[in-house]
Design a protein around this motif. Structure first.
Motif, PDB file in Angstrom:
ATOM      1  N   VAL A   1       0.845  -1.199   0.000  1.00 38.36           N
ATOM      2  CA  VAL A   1       0.000   0.000   0.000  1.00 38.36           C
ATOM      3  C   VAL A   1       0.879   1.247   0.000  1.00 38.36           C
ATOM      4  O   VAL A   1       0.608   2.221  -0.735  1.00 38.36           O
ATOM      5  CB  VAL A   1      -0.942  -0.010   1.220  1.00 38.36           C
ATOM      6  CG1 VAL A   1      -1.670   1.326   1.350  1.00 38.36           C
ATOM      7  CG2 VAL A   1      -1.956  -1.139   1.106  1.00 38.36           C
ATOM      8  N   GLU A   2       1.931   1.264   0.809  1.00 39.86           N
ATOM      9  CA  GLU A   2       2.838   2.416   0.847  1.00 39.86           C
ATOM     10  C   GLU A   2       3.557   2.593  -0.493  1.00 39.86           C
ATOM     11  O   GLU A   2       3.756   3.727  -0.953  1.00 39.86           O
ATOM     12  CB  GLU A   2       3.860   2.237   1.971  1.00 39.86           C
ATOM     13  CG  GLU A   2       3.284   2.373   3.369  1.00 39.86           C
ATOM     14  CD  GLU A   2       2.800   3.785   3.673  1.00 39.86           C
ATOM     15  OE1 GLU A   2       3.368   4.738   3.108  1.00 39.86           O
ATOM     16  OE2 GLU A   2       1.845   3.936   4.463  1.00 39.86           O
ATOM     17  N   GLN A   3       3.949   1.507  -1.118  1.00 40.88           N
ATOM     18  CA  GLN A   3       4.597   1.609  -2.428  1.00 40.88           C
ATOM     19  C   GLN A   3       3.628   2.173  -3.475  1.00 40.88           C
ATOM     20  O   GLN A   3       4.035   2.927  -4.366  1.00 40.88           O
ATOM     21  CB  GLN A   3       5.111   0.238  -2.848  1.00 40.88           C
ATOM     22  CG  GLN A   3       6.280  -0.251  -2.016  1.00 40.88           C
ATOM     23  CD  GLN A   3       6.664  -1.676  -2.328  1.00 40.88           C
ATOM     24  OE1 GLN A   3       5.988  -2.366  -3.094  1.00 40.88           O
ATOM     25  NE2 GLN A   3       7.751  -2.156  -1.741  1.00 40.88           N
ATOM     26  N   THR A   4       2.356   1.810  -3.352  1.00 39.61           N
ATOM     27  CA  THR A   4       1.357   2.359  -4.268  1.00 39.61           C
ATOM     28  C   THR A   4       1.191   3.862  -4.045  1.00 39.61           C
ATOM     29  O   THR A   4       1.062   4.639  -5.003  1.00 39.61           O
ATOM     30  CB  THR A   4       0.020   1.630  -4.076  1.00 39.61           C
ATOM     31  OG1 THR A   4       0.196   0.228  -4.265  1.00 39.61           O
ATOM     32  CG2 THR A   4      -1.019   2.139  -5.071  1.00 39.61           C
ATOM     33  N   LYS A   5       1.198   4.287  -2.784  1.00 42.62           N
ATOM     34  CA  LYS A   5       1.124   5.723  -2.491  1.00 42.62           C
ATOM     35  C   LYS A   5       2.352   6.457  -3.045  1.00 42.62           C
ATOM     36  O   LYS A   5       2.236   7.590  -3.529  1.00 42.62           O
ATOM     37  CB  LYS A   5       1.018   5.940  -0.988  1.00 42.62           C
ATOM     38  CG  LYS A   5      -0.307   5.479  -0.382  1.00 42.62           C
ATOM     39  CD  LYS A   5      -0.334   5.722   1.122  1.00 42.62           C
ATOM     40  CE  LYS A   5      -1.668   5.266   1.724  1.00 42.62           C
ATOM     41  NZ  LYS A   5      -1.698   5.470   3.203  1.00 42.62           N
ATOM     42  N   ALA A   6       3.512   5.814  -2.973  1.00 40.22           N
ATOM     43  CA  ALA A   6       4.718   6.424  -3.546  1.00 40.22           C
ATOM     44  C   ALA A   6       4.572   6.592  -5.055  1.00 40.22           C
ATOM     45  O   ALA A   6       4.972   7.620  -5.622  1.00 40.22           O
ATOM     46  CB  ALA A   6       5.939   5.576  -3.209  1.00 40.22           C
ATOM     47  N   ALA A   7       4.004   5.573  -5.726  1.00 37.22           N
ATOM     48  CA  ALA A   7       3.789   5.681  -7.171  1.00 37.22           C
ATOM     49  C   ALA A   7       2.787   6.791  -7.492  1.00 37.22           C
ATOM     50  O   ALA A   7       2.925   7.496  -8.506  1.00 37.22           O
ATOM     51  CB  ALA A   7       3.296   4.340  -7.718  1.00 37.22           C
ATOM     52  N   GLU A   8       1.779   6.979  -6.638  1.00 41.75           N
ATOM     53  CA  GLU A   8       0.834   8.076  -6.841  1.00 41.75           C
ATOM     54  C   GLU A   8       1.521   9.430  -6.713  1.00 41.75           C
ATOM     55  O   GLU A   8       1.244  10.363  -7.490  1.00 41.75           O
ATOM     56  CB  GLU A   8      -0.303   7.967  -5.819  1.00 41.75           C
ATOM     57  CG  GLU A   8      -1.223   6.768  -6.037  1.00 41.75           C
ATOM     58  CD  GLU A   8      -2.242   6.618  -4.920  1.00 41.75           C
ATOM     59  OE1 GLU A   8      -2.117   7.357  -3.920  1.00 41.75           O
ATOM     60  OE2 GLU A   8      -3.141   5.770  -5.046  1.00 41.75           O
ATOM     61  N   GLU A   9       2.409   9.571  -5.742  1.00 43.77           N
ATOM     62  CA  GLU A   9       3.150  10.827  -5.590  1.00 43.77           C
ATOM     63  C   GLU A   9       4.066  11.078  -6.783  1.00 43.77           C
ATOM     64  O   GLU A   9       4.216  12.220  -7.239  1.00 43.77           O
ATOM     65  CB  GLU A   9       3.964  10.807  -4.300  1.00 43.77           C
ATOM     66  CG  GLU A   9       3.134  10.816  -3.027  1.00 43.77           C
ATOM     67  CD  GLU A   9       2.354  12.105  -2.846  1.00 43.77           C
ATOM     68  OE1 GLU A   9       2.711  13.118  -3.482  1.00 43.77           O
ATOM     69  OE2 GLU A   9       1.385  12.108  -2.062  1.00 43.77           O
ATOM     70  N   GLN A  10       4.668  10.020  -7.304  1.00 47.58           N
ATOM     71  CA  GLN A  10       5.520  10.187  -8.488  1.00 47.58           C
ATOM     72  C   GLN A  10       4.688  10.611  -9.701  1.00 47.58           C
ATOM     73  O   GLN A  10       5.147  11.407 -10.528  1.00 47.58           O
ATOM     74  CB  GLN A  10       6.258   8.883  -8.770  1.00 47.58           C
ATOM     75  CG  GLN A  10       7.351   8.571  -7.751  1.00 47.58           C
ATOM     76  CD  GLN A  10       7.980   7.218  -7.979  1.00 47.58           C
ATOM     77  OE1 GLN A  10       7.342   6.287  -8.466  1.00 47.58           O
ATOM     78  NE2 GLN A  10       9.243   7.080  -7.623  1.00 47.58           N
ATOM     79  N   ARG A  11       3.479  10.081  -9.789  1.00 46.17           N
ATOM     80  CA  ARG A  11       2.599  10.497 -10.889  1.00 46.17           C
ATOM     81  C   ARG A  11       2.209  11.968 -10.730  1.00 46.17           C
ATOM     82  O   ARG A  11       2.187  12.733 -11.717  1.00 46.17           O
ATOM     83  CB  ARG A  11       1.338   9.612 -10.899  1.00 46.17           C
ATOM     84  CG  ARG A  11       0.325  10.005 -11.970  1.00 46.17           C
ATOM     85  CD  ARG A  11       0.925   9.836 -13.348  1.00 46.17           C
ATOM     86  NE  ARG A  11       0.012  10.262 -14.394  1.00 46.17           N
ATOM     87  CZ  ARG A  11      -0.070  11.497 -14.857  1.00 46.17           C
ATOM     88  NH1 ARG A  11       0.699  12.461 -14.346  1.00 46.17           N
ATOM     89  NH2 ARG A  11      -0.914  11.781 -15.834  1.00 46.17           N
TER      90      ARG A  11
END
Length: 480
Positions: free
Chosen positions: A304-314
């Motif tokens: 879940v945290e890695q997905t949030k990181a990908a959202e921030e990168q987007r």
């Protein structure tokens, strides 16, 4: 031109020379190193094979160590290679988070410069009537502090937020690695216990076969049994000896594997002080258990945290289109020396707006979006995997418990059949074929019992791992 040159016209030629030298030196002095703005990938973390290794702790002693399951797991948590690599990955993620924080903070530097120089104006193509060809030697002292601060940089902010989520994911993965260590070390310990059970079983069977062989020899010498009975008993005895040798070899190799998992020196002698536990497992509510797993699994939380990181990168890829505001300032004291100097300063603000970077911005956004889509797909798969892990573990426990009960009954029946066959042979009612068959049945029943007991304990450890409660393994091994 600096205030000193306007204040002291007689120093005009010195200023001209300094300006000329500054013009020739500036291109090399103003080039700053450009740091990457994207979050670097995390360092290589532990793989499945990493949990089979360890960092050896201590030196082997001449004494035999009594090793309990608790001792083995505690050693593994400290020394297992998977746990250590997970810790280094967390440290790397923490360092990356700090690196991404720096662009959001002011950069303040202090420089002290003491210069001594001499200029050949003719070599520079300057021939001024009345001016000397060679100027100097002369020097100056410059004490200066500089400030550089990006007041508005949304891309850097998003990069920092992504690095923060990556650090949280690394910490959760480190906690999940401990559950994997418990499962790996517990499995290795239970495997050695199963090997010991097989060795003890074969040792008892060899002793029984030796008694049968002696009885066959005695009956043959007395003329009450044919030579075939002796040959049959001899084959059974040697066959069991061969199986005992194989079981002992497997035991020693699995003990080496256990030592590798928990970080013991390979030449350290040790005995397992615990026995294979068994307790009936109460029926669990599958839906409630799955809900508990979703709340406690650290690998799922890390995803879940890695997905949030990908959202921030987007979001950071979109923020690359926004303007940035940067302030640069410096203030210092410059002069012939510190006693004869004057303060000088400079400040400037820069507004940068991307005008024509459309293809680069679109490409960056598409790459970030594809990474986010990949992460979302992996998160969905992880949620399904958690459900599957719970259901698989519960099915394995249910099947293993039934196998243990059946195998336990089979051992009792096989031993009773062997005793009956031996009595019939001693009384001369039948030959030793029935004894040979009964001995094989005993060997098979004992092997099934040891194997089913091992599968039951490993299934319970797997359930603890699937629930994200690996550290609470005792509760599950003892039955819930």
């Amino acid at each position: 031109m600096s205030p000193d040159c306007r204040k002291y016209p007689q120093q005009l030629f010195w200023c001209a020379a300094l300006a000329l030298m500054a013009g020739t030196m500036a291109p090399g002095m103003l080039i700053a190193q450009q740091l990457p703005t994207s979050i670097p990938g995390q360092s290589a973390g532990p793989t499945a094979g990493s949990f089979q290794g360890s960092v050896t702790a201590g030196q082997a002693t001449g004494q035999t160590l009594d090793l309990s399951l608790d001792d083995a797991i505690q050693r593994a948590v400290k020394n297992n290679l998977g746990a250590i690599l997970s810790g280094t990955q967390t440290a790397s993620a923490k360092a990356q988070r700090l690196s991404q924080l720096q662009p959001l903070l002011p950069d303040v530097e202090f420089n002290a410069r003491e210069a001594e120089m001499q200029v050949d104006l003719a070599a520079q193509g300057l021939r001024i009537p009345g001016f000397p060809t060679i100027i100097g030697p002369f020097g100056y002292t410059d004490l200066r502090a500089s400030l550089s601060w990006s007041l508005l940089d949304l891309k850097a902010l998003r990069s920092y937020m992504a690095a923060k989520h990556q650090f949280n994911a690394a910490r959760l993965s480190e906690q999940d690695a401990r559950d994997m260590v418990v499962l790996t070390a517990g499995n290795a310990y239970m495997l050695v216990l199963a090997d010991q059970g097989r060795v003890e079983s074969f040792q008892a069977q060899v002793a029984t076969a030796k008694v049968s062989l002696d009885q066959a020899n005695a009956n043959h010498e007395a003329g009450t049994a044919p030579k075939l009975d002796v040959l049959r008993a001899q084959v059974d005895y040697q066959s069991l000896q061969q199986q005992l040798i194989v079981a002992q070899n497997s035991l020693e190799k699995d003990k080496l594997a256990l030592a590798r998992v928990i970080g013991l020196p390979l030449d350290q002698k040790f005995n397992l002080s615990d026995k294979a536990p068994y307790a009936a497992f109460d029926h669990l509510d599958v839906d409630a258990t799955i809900k508990q797993a979703h709340a406690n699994r650290k690998d799922l939380a890390a995803m879940v945290e890695q997905t949030k990181a990908a959202e921030e990168q987007r979001k950071g890829a979109t923020a690359d289109r926004y303007p940035t505001v940067k302030v640069d300032a410096d203030y210092g004291d410059i002069g012939v020396n510190v006693r004869h100097s004057h303060g000088t300063g400079d400040a400037q603000g820069t507004l940068s707006v991307p005008v024509f970077k459309e293809f680069g911005l679109r490409g960056e956004a598409q790459v970030a979006q594809s990474q986010l889509d990949t992460q979302n797909a992996q998160l969905s798969d992880m949620n399904a995997q958690v459900d599957a892990d719970i259901r698989d573990a519960l099915l394995d426990i249910e099947a293993a418990q039934k196998q243990v009960e059946v195998a336990k009954s089979s051992v009792e029946l096989a031993n009773e059949a062997l005793s009956e066959a031996q009595q019939r042979y001693v009384n001369g009612v039948s030959d030793n074929l029935a004894v040979s068959q009964a001995e094989q049945s005993v060997a098979q029943a004992n092997d099934q019992y040891v194997s089913s007991l091992y599968r039951d304990n490993v299934a319970k450890l797997s359930l603890a791992r699937a629930l994200g409660a690996g550290q609470d393994y005792k509760r599950y091994l003892g039955g819930k």
